[in-house]
Scaffold this active site. Structure first.
Site, PDB file in Angstrom:
ATOM      1  N   ARG A  80      13.873   1.360  -0.764  1.00  0.00           N
ATOM      2  CA  ARG A  80      13.877   0.092  -0.025  1.00  0.00           C
ATOM      3  C   ARG A  80      12.484  -0.515  -0.095  1.00  0.00           C
ATOM      4  O   ARG A  80      11.517   0.167  -0.378  1.00  0.00           O
ATOM      5  CB  ARG A  80      14.279   0.290   1.440  1.00  0.00           C
ATOM      6  CG  ARG A  80      13.279   0.994   2.322  1.00  0.00           C
ATOM      7  CD  ARG A  80      13.795   1.138   3.734  1.00  0.00           C
ATOM      8  NE  ARG A  80      14.937   2.007   3.784  1.00  0.00           N
ATOM      9  CZ  ARG A  80      14.858   3.336   3.917  1.00  0.00           C
ATOM     10  NH1 ARG A  80      13.683   3.916   4.028  1.00  0.00           N
ATOM     11  NH2 ARG A  80      15.936   4.074   3.942  1.00  0.00           N
ATOM     12  N   SER A 107       3.491   1.132  -4.320  1.00  0.00           N
ATOM     13  CA  SER A 107       3.319   1.607  -2.944  1.00  0.00           C
ATOM     14  C   SER A 107       4.518   1.290  -2.053  1.00  0.00           C
ATOM     15  O   SER A 107       4.381   0.604  -1.033  1.00  0.00           O
ATOM     16  CB  SER A 107       2.048   0.999  -2.368  1.00  0.00           C
ATOM     17  OG  SER A 107       1.006   1.200  -3.257  1.00  0.00           O
ATOM     18  N   ASP A 165       0.564   5.108  -3.775  1.00  0.00           N
ATOM     19  CA  ASP A 165      -0.879   4.921  -3.556  1.00  0.00           C
ATOM     20  C   ASP A 165      -1.520   6.097  -2.815  1.00  0.00           C
ATOM     21  O   ASP A 165      -2.684   6.426  -3.034  1.00  0.00           O
ATOM     22  CB  ASP A 165      -1.187   3.577  -2.849  1.00  0.00           C
ATOM     23  CG  ASP A 165      -0.399   3.350  -1.581  1.00  0.00           C
ATOM     24  OD1 ASP A 165       0.477   4.172  -1.250  1.00  0.00           O
ATOM     25  OD2 ASP A 165      -0.636   2.323  -0.907  1.00  0.00           O
TER      26      ASP A 165
HETATM   27  C1  GLC Z   1       4.341   1.571   2.907  1.00  0.00           C
HETATM   28  C2  GLC Z   1       5.058   2.129   1.685  1.00  0.00           C
HETATM   29  C3  GLC Z   1       4.362   3.365   1.158  1.00  0.00           C
HETATM   30  C4  GLC Z   1       2.880   3.100   0.960  1.00  0.00           C
HETATM   31  C5  GLC Z   1       2.264   2.582   2.250  1.00  0.00           C
HETATM   32  C6  GLC Z   1       0.785   2.274   2.108  1.00  0.00           C
HETATM   33  O1  GLC Z   1       4.480   2.460   3.942  1.00  0.00           O
HETATM   34  O2  GLC Z   1       6.396   2.416   2.000  1.00  0.00           O
HETATM   35  O3  GLC Z   1       4.947   3.797  -0.062  1.00  0.00           O
HETATM   36  O4  GLC Z   1       2.247   4.291   0.562  1.00  0.00           O
HETATM   37  O5  GLC Z   1       2.947   1.401   2.638  1.00  0.00           O
HETATM   38  O6  GLC Z   1       0.534   1.323   1.133  1.00  0.00           O
END
Ligand code: GLC
Length: 468
Positions: free
Chosen positions: A159, A144, A197
């Protein structure tokens, strides 16, 4: 200035006017379209996921899935029953902070150790196989964080977000990093899909609630948890930056799920509010200047915003009024010491004299308070929570309008959502709905159904592993 007027002033700084809300929705639509055309650093990433279809509910099989989120690492074994239902066994591990800011190899080694433990407990038979090749599990990897995806199971880390800071992993392929550690441990696992996610949530919601059922179409999968983000299906021909000559296997595909990474909406702060607390918070994060939208919305930041606000009014809120100032042991000056469950509890407190708030403030911050002071704290908490929910309506409205879903589909529009904030923050969905009605969506808001997609990311990763 009296406490009441100070609180009033801060509440105003957190208030989203109708005008701002609508400007933000327009800007979101622009950012969506811009991100589909251009690779951007500060703009909204709009990452093609290489997932080109959503489930029907008939999918079958047993798959492994791992899910690295903001707070926990989960290992799951998912059995898809082929009738929109599934069975799930999982183990959950809070990721130790030292790993979150440590070295790449150790971190991915830690993940592989947890996978090994899980297999030993739940799939012992696999270790006994002589012909391991034939028994290799396909595993979906929910990761995520923003990655530049180059295939269904390839992606380099752009990042870290949500407090992670493993510097040498940036720019590396996270699937290869995990597969290397899995191979070192000789586990019978092939990482077949790399899944955000939100993509997993969209897949799960589509699997458990196939199109047409309950009279609705699943348009968006989203997370309002430690972080916030959303995914939706886009026509491949609209994704101008997606080079089909580099991906000839996609030539006959029509749709692709896009991971918007909307946490990075408006990093340049053209429209979204930026008060002095936002500014202080941004400076405390490992990714200053990025994911600015997320920093106003998600669970990782709501408690910290409250802490920064309370520091400003501490002389009025924690002293005087005849109460003792026993602040020597307070957490008030420790960054990140308040998690989002604290503003959530204070916001929801309807006890007489706000006794729950009293206990919470006493146990977490070490202060006694008068009823007036607690009312002030509650007003401040509510202002932070309401702003979060109003801003959360922006990408939902933006994607509904961008996809013209209200005109295209006669049925309701379904939004699958997961995450601690949407699940536990008091009245979060209702506040999103109030804000949606103030946008161009207007009374069509009632056609948008927001449904919890629990376990979304684990089951979704299994569904992506199946596609692979
Ligand atoms: C952050 C991450 C993203 C993820 C979100 C929710 O924004 O960058 O990839 O989907 O958190 O977990």
């Amino acid at each position: 200035m009296s406490l009441v007027s100070k609180v009033q002033q801060i509440v105003e700084e957190f208030t989203i006017s109708d005008e701002l809300l609508n400007a933000a929705v327009d800007h979101f639509i622009w950012a969506t379209e811009h991100g589909l055309r251009h690779h951007t650093d500060l703009g909204m990433p709009m990452i093609p996921s290489f997932v080109t279809s959503v489930p029907t509910g008939k999918e079958k099989g047993t798959f492994l899935a791992v899910d690295l989120g903001g707070t926990n690492f989960r290992v799951c074994s998912v059995e898809l029953n082929g009738d929109s239902t599934y069975d799930l066994i999982q183990s959950k591990h809070p990721v130790p902070h030292d790993y979150m800011v440590g070295k790449t190899e150790e971190f991915f080694g830690y993940l592989a150790d947890k996978i090994e433990e899980f297999l030993k407990v739940h799939h012992e038979g696999h270790f006994a196989q002589e012909d391991v090749e034939k028994k290799i599990f396909k595993m979906g990897f929910t990761f995520s964080f923003p990655v530049d995806q180059t295939a269904l199971n390839r992606g380099t880390l752009i990042r870290w977000t949500k407090g992670y800071d493993i510097k040498d992993a940036v720019g590396q392929d996270v699937v290869l990093l995990l597969q290397e550690q899995i191979n070192k441990r000789k586990l019978p696992i092939h990482v077949a899909a790399l899944v955000n996610d939100t993509v997993g949530t969209l897949m799960t919601r589509s699997y458990t609630k196939p199109e047409g059922s309950e009279n609705s179409t699943t348009l968006i999968g989203c997370i309002f948890g430690t972080g916030t983000n959303g995914a939706y299906s886009e026509k491949i021909k609209t994704i101008a930056k997606f080079d089909l000559t580099q991906n000839p296997e996609m030539i006959n595909e029509k749709l692709m799920v896009i991971n918007t990474e909307w946490g990075s909406f408006d990093n340049r702060l053209k429209v979204i509010p930026n008060n002095r607390f936002d500014d202080q918070l941004n400076k405390l994060t490992p990714n200053p200047g990025y994911h600015m939208f997320e920093k106003r919305i998600s669970g990782m930041f709501l408690g910290e915003l409250l802490r920064l606000v309370l520091i400003e009014v501490q002389n009025d809120i924690f002293t005087g009024g005849g109460v003792s100032d026993n602040s020597t042991n307070t957490n008030l000056n420790t960054p990140w010491s308040l998690d989002s469950s604290i503003p959530a509890l204070i916001d929801a407190d309807d006890s007489k004299d706000l006794t729950k708030t009293q206990q919470m403030v006493k146990s977490v911050l070490g202060f006694d308070t008068t009823i007036e002071q607690r009312q002030a704290i509650q007003q401040l908490s509510k202002a932070i929570g309401k702003r979060s929910a109003y801003l959360s309506a922006v990408p939902i409205a933006g994607l509904v309008l961008h996809t013209k879903a209200l005109e295209k589909f006669s049925q309701d529009i379904d939004v699958g959502a997961d995450g601690s904030v949407v699940e536990f923050y008091p009245n979060f969905e209702q506040m999103i709905r109030v804000a949606l009605r103030k946008t161009k969506i207007g009374d069509q808001e009632k056609r948008i159904k927001i449904g919890l997609a629990k376990d979304g990311s684990g089951v979704g990763a299994a569904l992506c592993a199946l596609v692979a």
